[in-house]
Design an enzyme around this catalytic site. Structure first.
Site, PDB file in Angstrom:
ATOM      1  CG  HIS A  79      -2.047   0.900   1.272  1.00 59.22           C
ATOM      2  ND1 HIS A  79      -2.419   1.696   0.222  1.00 59.22           N
ATOM      3  CD2 HIS A  79      -2.879   1.255   2.306  1.00 59.22           C
ATOM      4  CE1 HIS A  79      -3.433   2.486   0.580  1.00 59.22           C
ATOM      5  NE2 HIS A  79      -3.719   2.244   1.850  1.00 59.22           N
TER       6      HIS A  79
ATOM      7  CG  HIS B 245      -4.450   0.607  -8.456  1.00 56.02           C
ATOM      8  ND1 HIS B 245      -5.808   0.523  -8.231  1.00 56.02           N
ATOM      9  CD2 HIS B 245      -3.952   1.441  -7.521  1.00 56.02           C
ATOM     10  CE1 HIS B 245      -6.101   1.286  -7.191  1.00 56.02           C
ATOM     11  NE2 HIS B 245      -5.011   1.847  -6.743  1.00 56.02           N
TER      12      HIS B 245
ATOM     13  CG  ASP C   1       2.668   4.351  -3.567  1.00 54.41           C
ATOM     14  OD1 ASP C   1       2.608   5.398  -2.911  1.00 54.41           O
ATOM     15  OD2 ASP C   1       2.009   3.331  -3.290  1.00 54.41           O
TER      16      ASP C   1
HETATM   17  N1  ACO Z   1       5.158  -6.302 -10.365  1.00 53.16           N
HETATM   18  C1  ACO Z   1       5.099  -7.500 -10.986  1.00 53.16           C
HETATM   19  N2  ACO Z   1       3.985  -8.203 -11.115  1.00 53.16           N
HETATM   20  C2  ACO Z   1       2.862  -7.681 -10.598  1.00 53.16           C
HETATM   21  C3  ACO Z   1       2.826  -6.455  -9.947  1.00 53.16           C
HETATM   22  C4  ACO Z   1       4.032  -5.754  -9.842  1.00 53.16           C
HETATM   23  N3  ACO Z   1       4.091  -4.560  -9.221  1.00 53.16           N
HETATM   24  N4  ACO Z   1       1.583  -6.170  -9.547  1.00 53.16           N
HETATM   25  C5  ACO Z   1       0.831  -7.217  -9.936  1.00 53.16           C
HETATM   26  N5  ACO Z   1       1.605  -8.131 -10.573  1.00 53.16           N
HETATM   27  C6  ACO Z   1       1.172  -9.393 -11.132  1.00 53.16           C
HETATM   28  C7  ACO Z   1       1.107 -10.450 -10.039  1.00 53.16           C
HETATM   29  O1  ACO Z   1       2.318 -11.123  -9.867  1.00 53.16           O
HETATM   30  C8  ACO Z   1      -0.005 -11.326 -10.547  1.00 53.16           C
HETATM   31  O2  ACO Z   1       0.510 -12.134 -11.572  1.00 53.16           O
HETATM   32  P1  ACO Z   1       0.018 -13.656 -11.740  1.00 53.16           P
HETATM   33  O3  ACO Z   1      -1.453 -13.571 -12.017  1.00 53.16           O
HETATM   34  O4  ACO Z   1       0.836 -14.146 -12.870  1.00 53.16           O
HETATM   35  O5  ACO Z   1       0.305 -14.321 -10.433  1.00 53.16           O
HETATM   36  C9  ACO Z   1      -0.968 -10.347 -11.193  1.00 53.16           C
HETATM   37  O6  ACO Z   1      -0.166  -9.246 -11.599  1.00 53.16           O
HETATM   38  C10 ACO Z   1      -2.056  -9.850 -10.246  1.00 53.16           C
HETATM   39  O7  ACO Z   1      -1.406  -9.318  -9.096  1.00 53.16           O
HETATM   40  P2  ACO Z   1      -2.045  -9.310  -7.653  1.00 53.16           P
HETATM   41  O8  ACO Z   1      -0.981  -9.044  -6.645  1.00 53.16           O
HETATM   42  O9  ACO Z   1      -2.906 -10.522  -7.438  1.00 53.16           O
HETATM   43  O10 ACO Z   1      -3.005  -8.070  -7.799  1.00 53.16           O
HETATM   44  P3  ACO Z   1      -3.743  -7.336  -6.619  1.00 53.16           P
HETATM   45  O11 ACO Z   1      -4.880  -6.644  -7.207  1.00 53.16           O
HETATM   46  O12 ACO Z   1      -3.990  -8.281  -5.485  1.00 53.16           O
HETATM   47  O13 ACO Z   1      -2.635  -6.340  -6.076  1.00 53.16           O
HETATM   48  C11 ACO Z   1      -1.200  -4.524  -5.860  1.00 53.16           C
HETATM   49  C12 ACO Z   1      -2.560  -4.995  -6.381  1.00 53.16           C
HETATM   50  C13 ACO Z   1      -1.039  -4.913  -4.378  1.00 53.16           C
HETATM   51  C14 ACO Z   1      -1.149  -3.011  -5.959  1.00 53.16           C
HETATM   52  C15 ACO Z   1      -0.091  -5.160  -6.717  1.00 53.16           C
HETATM   53  O14 ACO Z   1      -0.171  -4.687  -8.046  1.00 53.16           O
HETATM   54  C16 ACO Z   1       1.288  -4.912  -6.141  1.00 53.16           C
HETATM   55  O15 ACO Z   1       1.720  -5.641  -5.246  1.00 53.16           O
HETATM   56  N6  ACO Z   1       2.010  -3.850  -6.616  1.00 53.16           N
HETATM   57  C17 ACO Z   1       3.300  -3.520  -6.072  1.00 53.16           C
HETATM   58  C18 ACO Z   1       3.145  -2.759  -4.768  1.00 53.16           C
HETATM   59  C19 ACO Z   1       2.614  -1.364  -4.969  1.00 53.16           C
HETATM   60  O16 ACO Z   1       3.063  -0.631  -5.832  1.00 53.16           O
HETATM   61  N7  ACO Z   1       1.649  -0.984  -4.124  1.00 53.16           N
HETATM   62  C20 ACO Z   1       1.047   0.334  -4.164  1.00 53.16           C
HETATM   63  C21 ACO Z   1      -0.349   0.260  -4.720  1.00 53.16           C
HETATM   64  S1  ACO Z   1      -1.094   1.871  -4.824  1.00 53.16           S
HETATM   65  C22 ACO Z   1      -1.434   2.261  -3.219  1.00 53.16           C
HETATM   66  O17 ACO Z   1      -1.712   1.441  -2.410  1.00 53.16           O
HETATM   67  C23 ACO Z   1      -1.354   3.632  -2.809  1.00 53.16           C
END
Ligand code: ACO
Length: 373
Positions: A221, A259, A310
């Protein structure tokens, strides 16, 4: 028997709100019906906080009254003020803020009331105090003496002055103020949901904000902005593409991308990218901006993922001279306006938030006395 849960509550509508709205497919964000593109760069953070907490963009008189309330509200109570040095010595920034807001709750004159007028007063005080708590924490740990906030200056100008120790340019203040506007609210994000769950037990606003701060801290987050900068600092500028590909091949997440709701460009990232570029060029060394741009291109080519709020916030804060471990606290300075507005909204039309769960453990276990286990 309960239904199968939706992992991570994806697509579950958990609350009704009149505060903000996202169109994830079109990449649009609205605060109380105003498009973020109309607010960013044209509306101050103070006006935005008024919009969220009081329901309307303020008139000049309303803004003057709200501004005066913010100035009065940043006077800290004795309990919180006297504990800053010890907390700064022992706790990381987001841990410290969690503790300090809790202490500020004990000092708050309205701590025992969840009435609408008391909540509005607490919302203003929390919004006014959060930047000061970050600045005083930073001063305590660095041994710096910082000027008292100037009542004539905005929250953005006072914060930059107190954190960096130099008078920021007008453009730097405008850019930082726009960052605060862009981060102010964002529907049912994890920290806001945490705040609403807490408030829905009819617990008080400070307790709800403590829950929100603990939730924002996590790297999935708000903690992602700090991790973005740490990644940029760790990468050789000539090896950005390969490093990103290696990380992805190793199954690592790239911080600042992806996201839950946006399926296209996050509209906040559009502004932050421009501001990062402007500040990078103005600084005479835009290496981190150019590295970010390359990362963005590689992550999109490899995974089809867009930068979230972010990602470019990290380099904007870096160019503004904000220490990297204060990036997530800066997020909390802005989001305080949204969190408090959500607590007000929750208390105004409350029902306990208590979802169900799917039981996946053992059944029909036979109890044995302790010596037979
Ligand atoms: N880098 C690489 N792969 C990613 C990323 C990333 N940043 N984000 C998502 N993916 C991939 C996952 O590995 C997954 O792949 P798969 O289906 O092959 O396993 C797919 O995309 C879906 O990802 P999830 O984590 O299940 O998506 P979710 O909706 O649960 O998570 C989140 C969203 C937490 C923002 C995620 O994209 C992430 O972890 N990003 C990195 C952390 C980040 O930047 N957080 C800030 C978010 S904005 C905020 O909170 C203010």
């Amino acid at each position: 028997m309960a239904d199968k849960p939706t992992k991570g509550l994806a697509d579950v509508v958990a609350a009704s709100t009149a505060l903000s709205d996202i169109d994830g497919k079109a990449g649009r964000l609205f605060y109380r019906g105003y498009d973020i593109h109309d607010l960013a760069g044209r509306t101050t953070f103070e006006e935005t906080a008024h919009l969220l907490q009081h329901g309307s963009l303020p008139s000049r008189d309303q803004l003057a009254a709200y501004g005066a309330e913010l100035v009065r509200g940043r006077t800290l109570g004795g309990l919180v003020a006297s504990n800053i040095p010890e907390i700064a010595a022992k706790q990381e920034p987001m841990e410290a803020l969690r503790t300090l807001v809790s202490l500020a709750g004990a000092d708050d004159a309205d701590k025992d009331s969840n009435a609408a007028d008391a909540n509005l007063r607490k919302a203003a005080r929390l919004t006014a105090q959060q930047p000061l708590l970050v600045a005083l924490y930073h001063a305590a740990r660095t041994g710096a003496t910082i000027p008292d906030p100037d009542p004539e200056l905005s929250i953005a100008a006072n914060f930059l002055l107190q954190i960096t120790g130099r008078t920021p340019s007008q453009r730097e203040v405008e850019i930082f103020d726009t960052c605060l506007v862009l981060h102010a609210d964002h529907t049912m994000n994890a920290s806001t949901f945490a705040a609403r769950v807490c408030a829905a037990t009819l617990s008080d606003m400070h307790s709800a904000i403590v829950a929100a701060i603990g939730t924002l801290k996590g790297p999935l987050h708000g903690g992602a902005n700090e991790q973005v900068m740490r990644t940029l600092e760790a990468i050789d500028p000539s090896g950005v593409a390969q490093t990103v590909r290696d990380k992805l091949a190793a199954g690592e997440k790239i911080m600042g991308f992806g996201h839950r709701v946006y399926k296209t460009e996050d509209p906040r990232a559009t502004h932050l990218r421009k501001m990062s570029r402007e500040l990078g060029e103005a600084s005479g060394d835009d290496t981190y901006y150019r590295m970010s741009k390359e990362m963005e291109e590689v992550v999109f080519a490899e995974k089809g993922l867009y930068p979230n709020v972010d990602f470019y916030a990290a380099t904007v804060y870096h160019y503004l001279g904000i220490p990297t471990d204060l990036f997530t606290p800066v997020f909390s300075v802005s989001r305080m306006s949204g969190w408090t507005a959500h607590v007000i909204e929750q208390h105004a039309d409350n029902r306990l938030i208590r979802p169900d769960s799917e039981y996946i453990g053992e059944r029909d276990q036979k109890w044995k006395p302790i010596d037979e286990r």
